[in-house]
Design a protein around this motif. Structure first.
Motif, PDB file in Angstrom:
ATOM      1  N   ALA B 193       0.672  -1.246  -0.292  1.00 18.33           N
ATOM      2  CA  ALA B 193      -0.225   0.255   0.103  1.00 18.33           C
ATOM      3  C   ALA B 193       1.027   1.341  -0.070  1.00 18.33           C
ATOM      4  CB  ALA B 193      -0.853   0.265   1.330  1.00 18.33           C
ATOM      5  N   PRO B 194       1.245   1.060   0.802  1.00 15.89           N
ATOM      6  CA  PRO B 194       2.828   2.468   1.292  1.00 15.89           C
ATOM      7  C   PRO B 194       3.174   2.981  -0.412  1.00 15.89           C
ATOM      8  CG  PRO B 194       3.464   1.032   2.713  1.00 15.89           C
ATOM      9  CD  PRO B 194       2.705   0.428   1.769  1.00 15.89           C
ATOM     10  N   GLY B 195       3.754   1.134  -1.266  1.00 15.79           N
ATOM     11  CA  GLY B 195       4.549   2.056  -2.893  1.00 15.79           C
ATOM     12  C   GLY B 195       3.564   2.299  -3.780  1.00 15.79           C
ATOM     13  N   ILE B 196       1.763   1.869  -3.237  1.00 24.39           N
ATOM     14  CA  ILE B 196       1.283   2.194  -4.860  1.00 24.39           C
ATOM     15  C   ILE B 196       0.679   4.294  -4.216  1.00 24.39           C
ATOM     16  CG2 ILE B 196      -1.213   2.094  -4.664  1.00 24.39           C
ATOM     17  CD1 ILE B 196      -1.507  -0.936  -4.285  1.00 24.39           C
ATOM     18  N   LEU B 202       3.659  10.177  -7.101  1.00 17.78           N
ATOM     19  CA  LEU B 202       4.659  10.155  -8.477  1.00 17.78           C
ATOM     20  C   LEU B 202       3.798  11.067  -9.565  1.00 17.78           C
ATOM     21  CD1 LEU B 202       7.964   7.761  -7.481  1.00 17.78           C
ATOM     22  CD2 LEU B 202       7.772  10.547  -7.538  1.00 17.78           C
ATOM     23  N   SER B 203       2.999   9.626  -9.884  1.00 20.79           N
ATOM     24  CA  SER B 203       2.276   9.817 -11.073  1.00 20.79           C
ATOM     25  C   SER B 203       1.557  11.640 -11.406  1.00 20.79           C
ATOM     26  CB  SER B 203       1.918   8.584 -11.636  1.00 20.79           C
ATOM     27  OG  SER B 203       1.931   7.573 -11.261  1.00 20.79           O
ATOM     28  N   LEU B 271       4.465  15.678   0.597  1.00 23.45           N
ATOM     29  CA  LEU B 271       3.509  13.972   1.124  1.00 23.45           C
ATOM     30  C   LEU B 271       3.936  12.462   0.635  1.00 23.45           C
ATOM     31  CD1 LEU B 271      -0.346  14.514   0.096  1.00 23.45           C
ATOM     32  CD2 LEU B 271       0.813  14.219   1.730  1.00 23.45           C
ATOM     33  N   GLY B 272       5.168  13.141  -0.939  1.00 21.63           N
ATOM     34  CA  GLY B 272       6.057  11.312  -1.019  1.00 21.63           C
ATOM     35  C   GLY B 272       6.841  11.184   0.140  1.00 21.63           C
ATOM     36  N   ARG B 273       7.471  11.833   0.196  1.00 21.82           N
ATOM     37  CA  ARG B 273       8.422  11.728   1.464  1.00 21.82           C
ATOM     38  C   ARG B 273       8.136  11.609   2.409  1.00 21.82           C
ATOM     39  NH1 ARG B 273      13.162  10.558   2.071  1.00 21.82           N
ATOM     40  NH2 ARG B 273      13.618  11.574  -0.305  1.00 21.82           N
ATOM     41  N   PHE B 274       6.752  11.632   3.034  1.00 15.92           N
ATOM     42  CA  PHE B 274       5.499  11.233   4.725  1.00 15.92           C
ATOM     43  C   PHE B 274       5.546   9.551   3.954  1.00 15.92           C
ATOM     44  CE2 PHE B 274       2.022  10.336   6.324  1.00 15.92           C
ATOM     45  CZ  PHE B 274       1.993  10.536   7.793  1.00 15.92           C
TER      46      PHE B 274
ATOM     47  N   CYS C 105      18.348  16.164   5.241  1.00 14.13           N
ATOM     48  CA  CYS C 105      17.924  17.821   4.294  1.00 14.13           C
ATOM     49  C   CYS C 105      17.807  17.847   3.081  1.00 14.13           C
ATOM     50  CB  CYS C 105      18.907  18.468   5.083  1.00 14.13           C
ATOM     51  SG  CYS C 105      18.415  18.400   6.350  1.00 14.13           S
ATOM     52  N   VAL C 106      18.754  17.265   2.461  1.00 15.70           N
ATOM     53  CA  VAL C 106      19.213  17.453   0.963  1.00 15.70           C
ATOM     54  C   VAL C 106      18.559  16.380   0.143  1.00 15.70           C
ATOM     55  CG1 VAL C 106      21.476  16.844  -0.896  1.00 15.70           C
ATOM     56  CG2 VAL C 106      21.635  16.884   1.708  1.00 15.70           C
ATOM     57  N   PHE C 107      17.621  15.252   0.555  1.00 16.51           N
ATOM     58  CA  PHE C 107      16.539  14.679  -0.302  1.00 16.51           C
ATOM     59  C   PHE C 107      15.231  15.108  -0.771  1.00 16.51           C
ATOM     60  CE2 PHE C 107      18.749   9.862   0.804  1.00 16.51           C
ATOM     61  CZ  PHE C 107      20.257  10.204  -0.408  1.00 16.51           C
ATOM     62  N   PRO C 108      15.114  15.603   0.206  1.00 18.41           N
ATOM     63  CA  PRO C 108      13.600  16.379  -0.168  1.00 18.41           C
ATOM     64  C   PRO C 108      14.206  17.518  -0.840  1.00 18.41           C
ATOM     65  CG  PRO C 108      14.467  16.280   2.514  1.00 18.41           C
ATOM     66  CD  PRO C 108      15.311  15.950   2.128  1.00 18.41           C
TER      67      PRO C 108
END
Lengths: 250, 284, 297
Positions: B193-196, B202-203, B271-274, C105-108
């Motif tokens: 699910a996180p991958g989706i 991204l898409s 959000l993606g980072r999250f 810090c760098v990745f974001p």
């Protein structure tokens, strides 16, 4: 020339890996560090040459004196010089991605020790010292990864010796090898102890019995008992040591 | 050993170079964001994001670019849903039905990596030929189709990576209970699910920012489309077209639209980072 | 009950197999489609003429792609020259030196660079890069430059492929096992020595492959380049002159081409050139990368 560990504590994240280690390692002897897996033997070894730095979230407290210099608080030049002074042989041989010759010459080159003919002589001498010369003579320029595992391990030893260390750390250096190669490497260590102080982590008790002059028994990050090999093997003082030696746990 | 110090100097020099590189990276990020924000902040107003272009819009009269915002949302929404429907079965097939060293899986992964690398202008040109072939004209439908094709490789690659990492033991456990491969789908989907989620974000990011592909296929319109066959505006194209105007008011609107686009993309990125803390290769 | 379950499983398998194969075939269909569309012009002129002529007069039926090809190569070359060292050093810093907190810090920041749409970079290019070139940089070298130049396009493109390069390099470096680095450190090597002599050496093929991938990405980038390249159909003599890369050609002339079949065919041929180059570069470099990953795992 000595290694002295004082009140050494190592934490990785919240785990207390090494607890208050105090230890003086004898010179020109083989010291074996024994103990069940996960007791911190390898971490102790990695602390001695500061390879512990590459572990994430690690915290080191206390002092380690190598030749009187506190290595825990040194940096830059001192660390690389320390590592040159302390050779390392790992469990799995790890030839660098270059030829047999370049592997042995690598340390001399990066440390600007020798060049040209002199370098060549050093490489040959060390390959001889580990008994590889006759086996690889004539194919020095082939990639080191083509050697057998046993040969690779001896190559790694030659590589360490080429930078003229004073100490050699060996982390279960024979456990990944076939019995014959293991015997060869073990014999090598016996011949090397006249010139170097060797600190060896080993999992096989019998190996320790065969080659150790001095033994350190560790359990769950602490040193339980240490002393000359005779004393530890024949007359251990601690209950834990007795149990370990008798095979109650391993 | 004085000569041995030279390697320390080398170390220091390269460390400095690395720090300079990092400064460049951060400097560029800051410069881009600052440019857009400072220009857009002055230009943006509520009217712009809530109204359609009025009469004389392109000579600087009133109106907004709601048509572009809604057009983009239509295209992105539809193509994301379509993309998910097509890619989940493919990922599932690659990872559950095919063996690890399957030739088909290898070729499929290569194909998706290649498709991922195909420039969007080529997608646009190809989509255009297909539409001509089918007798379609530039329309919302055309835009949706091309963007769907564009993001499917992103979906598949990102989800595939997430699926490859998840432990096989769980699958074995479901097989041991007598489940067929098809019936493990639920388990797999829950696991990845996180991958989706990452893949979807991204898409969306790629879909909403893409201009070259929709230029050919979705056309442009001042109104919000009410049917699939109508042309539609999109945010990036709205920025692009308005920016080429000589009239400052129109160009300002382009900056405002750019700010809206940037904010959307930044939110998606955060959000993606999250969802993943890794710097996945599929981020790009 | 059992047979229905098995049947369902088989049905699903067949459907998914078809779906997978269709998507693989899509690559081929794309190539064929573009080829068919560019067939008219290829029937009329020889491939060599198209690629080597610099006369571009669609109204007279002259289609020489040389200025566009040279423009694309120039811009890509500048982009790689600028982006390669920065991204290599950044990737080395992140994999070999940086503490986890620094990475966080760098990745974001790299994420943001990767996520920003092309048109945003186009704006940035026109507002920041173009004036800097025309006012600050170019006067040192040439008499006049509009700023909309090869250099501007190259710089914008360089920034755009930077995150791609960094992430590919990081991916490649992370395949090198830690023991290898430790073996080198244990001999007294500094981090940089280890990087240069062990990590870079071991990943050389991967670095080349990653760069080729980035080149192919740069080839196809359209909107941002279109906005800063100047769009003049000439062969640029230096980096302070305007140019006209292939993707910009396609994007700019869409619409007006519809009335002339040969013109449309010429633009589709341009798309075909891009497609073929990207296809070849991608396949080669991906295969190299797959192989490395497999060998070192």
């Amino acid at each position: 020339m000595s290694i002295e560990v004082k009140n050494l504590n190592v934490y990785i994240k919240d785990n207390h890996i090494l607890k208050n280690i105090n230890l003086t390692l004898p010179e020109k002897k083989i010291t074996c560090i024994i103990g069940p897996s996960g007791c911190g033997k390898s971490t102790l070894l990695k602390t001695l040459n500061r390879l512990i730095d590459s572990v994430e979230n690690v915290r080191v407290e206390g002092n380690v004196f190598v030749d009187g210099e506190d290595i825990i608080n040194s940096n830059g030049y001192q660390v690389t010089e320390l590592r040159r002074k302390i050779g390392l042989v790992n469990q799995r041989p790890c030839p660098l991605p270059m030829s047999i010759y370049a592997n042995v010459a690598y340390g001399c080159r990066i440390n600007n020790m020798y060049r040209g003919r002199k370098l060549h002589r050093v490489v040959c001498k060390n390959l001889e010292a580990v008994g590889l010369w006759n086996e690889v003579n004539g194919r020095l320029r082939t990639p080191a990864v083509r050697l057998s595992i046993g040969q690779q391990q001896r190559l790694c030893l030659a590589r360490s010796l080429a930078v003229e260390p004073e100490y050699i750390l060996a982390d279960e250096a024979t456990s990944a090898l076939d019995p014959i190669s293991a015997k060869k490497v073990e014999d090598l260590f016996m011949t090397l102890k006249d010139k170097y102080s060797i600190i060896m982590v080993t999992h096989t008790l019998r190996q320790a019995v065969r080659i150790a002059d001095y033994v350190v028994f560790m359990y769950l990050g602490e040193i339980i008992e240490e002393g000359p090999a005779d004393q530890i093997f024949n007359n251990p003082q601690q209950e834990l040591t007795k149990n370990y030696l008798s095979g109650a746990f391993s | 050993m004085a000569k041995n110090k030279s390697k320390q100097y080398e170390e220091v020099i390269f460390k400095i170079l690395m720090v300079i590189s990092m400064v460049i990276v951060f400097g560029v990020v800051f410069s881009v964001i600052w440019t857009i924000v400072s220009k857009g902040y002055k230009a943006i107003s509520w009217e712009m994001v809530s109204q359609l272009p009025g009469g004389g819009f392109y000579i600087g009269k009133e109106g907004g670019f709601l048509n572009a915002i809604v057009g983009s949302l239509y295209i992105v929404g539809a193509s994301t849903v379509l993309g998910l429907i097509i890619s989940i079965p493919v990922v599932f097939f690659l990872n559950v039905y095919l063996k690890k060293d399957s030739k088909l899986a290898y070729i499929a992964r290569l194909a998706f990596d290649v498709l991922f690398g195909v420039p969007s202008i080529v997608y646009g040109a190809f989509g255009f030929t297909i539409m001509v072939f089918l007798g379609l004209r530039a329309s919302l439908l055309g835009g949706i189709i091309v963007i769907t094709l564009l993001i499917i490789p992103i979906f598949i690659r990102t989800m595939d990576e997430a699926t490859r990492e998840f432990p096989r033991d769980i699958l074995d456990a479901t097989y041991a209970l007598g489940a067929t491969k098809w019936e493990t789908l639920k388990v797999v989907i829950r696991q990845i699910a996180p991958g989706i989620a990452t893949a979807t974000l991204l898409s969306i990011g790629r879909a909403i920012g893409d201009a070259a592909a929709v230029m050919f296929t979705a056309g442009y319109s001042d109104r919000i489309p009410t049917a699939l066959s109508q042309q539609t505006a999109t945010l990036p194209l709205s920025v692009f077209f308005q920016l080429s105007s000589p009239i400052p008011e129109v160009r300002n609107r382009a900056y405002a639209a750019a700010l809206v686009l940037t904010i959307i993309v930044l939110i998606l990125s955060i959000l993606g980072r999250f969802f993943t803390n890794r710097f996945s290769k599929n981020k790009l | 009950m059992q047979t229905r379950r098995i049947f369902k499983d088989r049905l699903a398998k067949e459907t998914m197999l078809v779906l997978t194969i269709v998507s693989i075939l899509f690559v081929i269909v794309m190539g064929i489609g573009l080829y068919m569309k560019s067939a008219p012009i290829l029937g009329e002129k020889s491939l060599w003429d198209l690629l080597s002529s610099s006369q571009w007069r669609p109204m007279k039926g002259e289609f020489g792609f040389l200025p566009f090809i040279v423009g694309t190569l120039w811009v890509t070359f500048i982009a790689i020259i600028l982006a390669f060292p920065v991204s290599l050093l950044t990737a080395i810093f992140l994999t070999e030196y940086a503490k986890p907190i620094v990475k966080k810090c760098v990745f974001p920041a790299l994420d943001i660079l990767a996520a920003l749409p092309s048109v945003i970079y186009g704006i940035w290019g026109t507002l920041v890069i173009v004036p800097v070139i025309s006012e600050k940089l170019a006067p040192h070298f040439v008499e006049y430059s509009s700023g909309y130049t090869v250099l501007a396009a190259g710089m914008v493109l360089g920034v755009m492929i930077l995150p791609l390069l960094v992430s590919l390099f990081i991916e490649v470096f992370s395949i090198v096992p830690l023991e290898l680095r430790e073996a080198s450190w244990a001999l007294g090597a500094t981090r940089w020595q280890t990087t240069r002599k062990v990590v870079l050496r071991k990943t050389f093929a991967g670095i080349i492959a990653s760069t080729v991938l980035a080149i192919s990405r740069a080839f196809g980038e359209t909107i941002a380049v279109l906005m800063v390249c100047g769009c003049m159909i000439t062969i640029p003599n230096n980096i302070f002159e305007s140019c006209y890369p292939i993707p910009a050609l396609i994007a700019n002339n869409y619409g007006e081409m519809l009335s002339m079949p040969l013109y449309e065919s010429a633009l589709m041929f341009a798309a075909l050139i891009l497609f073929v180059v990207v296809l070849v570069f991608n396949i080669l470099s991906r295969i190299v990368l797959y192989r490395m990953e497999k060998k070192l795992n």
